[in-house]
Design an enzyme around this catalytic site. Structure first.
Site: not given
Ligand code: C5P
Length: 301
Positions: A12, A104-105, A139
């Site tokens: 994306k 990607g993850g 995501d």
């Molecule tokens: O949700 P995901 O594991 O992809 O998020 C990775 C990190 O990115 C979270 O631990 C956080 O630090 C940050 N994040 C955030 N706000 C979001 C999405 C991600 O602060 N809406």
């Protein structure tokens, strides 16, 4: 019985990433406009006597192969909910850059989830799959649905968007990755003491997507994480400038970066921008890809 299932999942780009202030849970509220583009990982799951993960592709050595891999976590969570032992071998044929801001993850999590659901015949509803995706990461739900969508909350509450044409992109992969939490932390540091408005989707941007109007989309894209990504990775400014000089309609950091994204008028212009970016020597790889494309899709099995 089906023994092997392969799912193809796209990368994306965020055409808008509006970020609010840090919430008590540490996440940030977003207005996140996702567009799925034609760079893909393929996730293959095969019945096995224990859970294992392998990965192939240029970035394979950077992919964790233990239970922290989102693909493994997806298999474990679906198995837990349906009482199935997650005894599968998961192979990820990785073409999406690792730690690049292109999900990607997340793609691998969504891909493994759909592949296991198909392999095991668990037939989880769309809602349940999306619920598991949201548990895996902000995501991941978008990787399952693809197309274009507005993500609210931490990005996981999705509303599908109309896309009226094909958008042509060039992506420049940087020599090293950026950690998403580190970029959000830098965003917080740079905005300390600043009152951050509630993030909202830009109507101009949604209209441009619906019309398939690349020039209008270029005028409306934005990424609130870009200053933070540039602060941690200043060399990206040079890559962005090189793409603009080569005729890109707009250049921006993709998500939390460090992949940079360039919107082009048409495929010919995209090829020129790609050539110019390769010649700068500032990027590890340069790829062209169009979108929107569908989300996670089961290939023949
Ligand atoms: O949700 P995901 O594991 O992809 O998020 C990775 C990190 O990115 C979270 O631990 C956080 O630090 C940050 N994040 C955030 N706000 C979001 C999405 C991600 O602060 N809406």
């Amino acid at each position: 019985m089906t023994e092997t299932v392969t799912v193809r999942v796209p990368a994306k780009v965020n055409v808008q990433l509006a970020v609010g202030g840090a919430r008590p849970d540490g996440f940030h509220d977003l207005a996140n406009v996702f567009l799925a583009v034609g760079l893909y990982d393929e996730v293959t799951v095969t019945a096995a006597d224990r859970l294992s993960v392998t990965c192939s592709g240029p970035d394979a050595d950077q992919v964790p192969l233990d239970a922290t891999n989102l693909a493994a976590r997806a298999a474990i969570e679906l198995g837990r909910r349906y009482g199935v032992d997650p005894h599968v071998h998961i192979h990820i044929a990785k073409d999406i850059p690792v730690a690049g801001g292109m999900a990607g993850g997340s793609a691998d999590g969504a891909g493994a989830l759909l592949a296991c659901d198909t392999l095991w015949g668990t037939n989880a509803s769309r809602e349940e799959l999306l619920d598991i995706c949201a548990e895996l990461g902000s995501d991941v739900p978008f990787s399952l649905v693809g197309g274009a969508a507005l993500g609210l909350g931490r990005g996981e509450r999705l509303r599908a968007l109309d896309v009226g044409g094909t958008f042509h992109w060039v992506f420049a992969m940087a020599g090293r990755g950026l950690s998403t939490p580190a970029v959000f932390r830098e965003f917080d540091r740079m905005n300390e003491g600043v009152r951050i408005p509630e993030p909202v989707a830009s109507q101009e941007l949604l209209d441009a997507l619906a019309k398939g109007d690349a020039a209008a989309l270029a005028a409306a894209v934005s990424n609130d994480l870009q200053p933070a990504a540039l602060s941690l990775f200043p060399e990206l400014a040079e890559t962005l400038a090189a793409g603009r000089a080569a005729g890109a309609l707009v250049a921006l950091v993709s998500g939390s970066g460090p992949t940079t994204a360039f919107l082009a008028r048409d495929p010919e212009s995209a090829a020129k921008v790609a050539e110019a970016l390769s010649a700068t020597g500032t990027c590890r790889t340069v790829r062209t890809a169009s979108g929107a494309v569908p989300g996670a899709t089961v290939l023949g099995h």
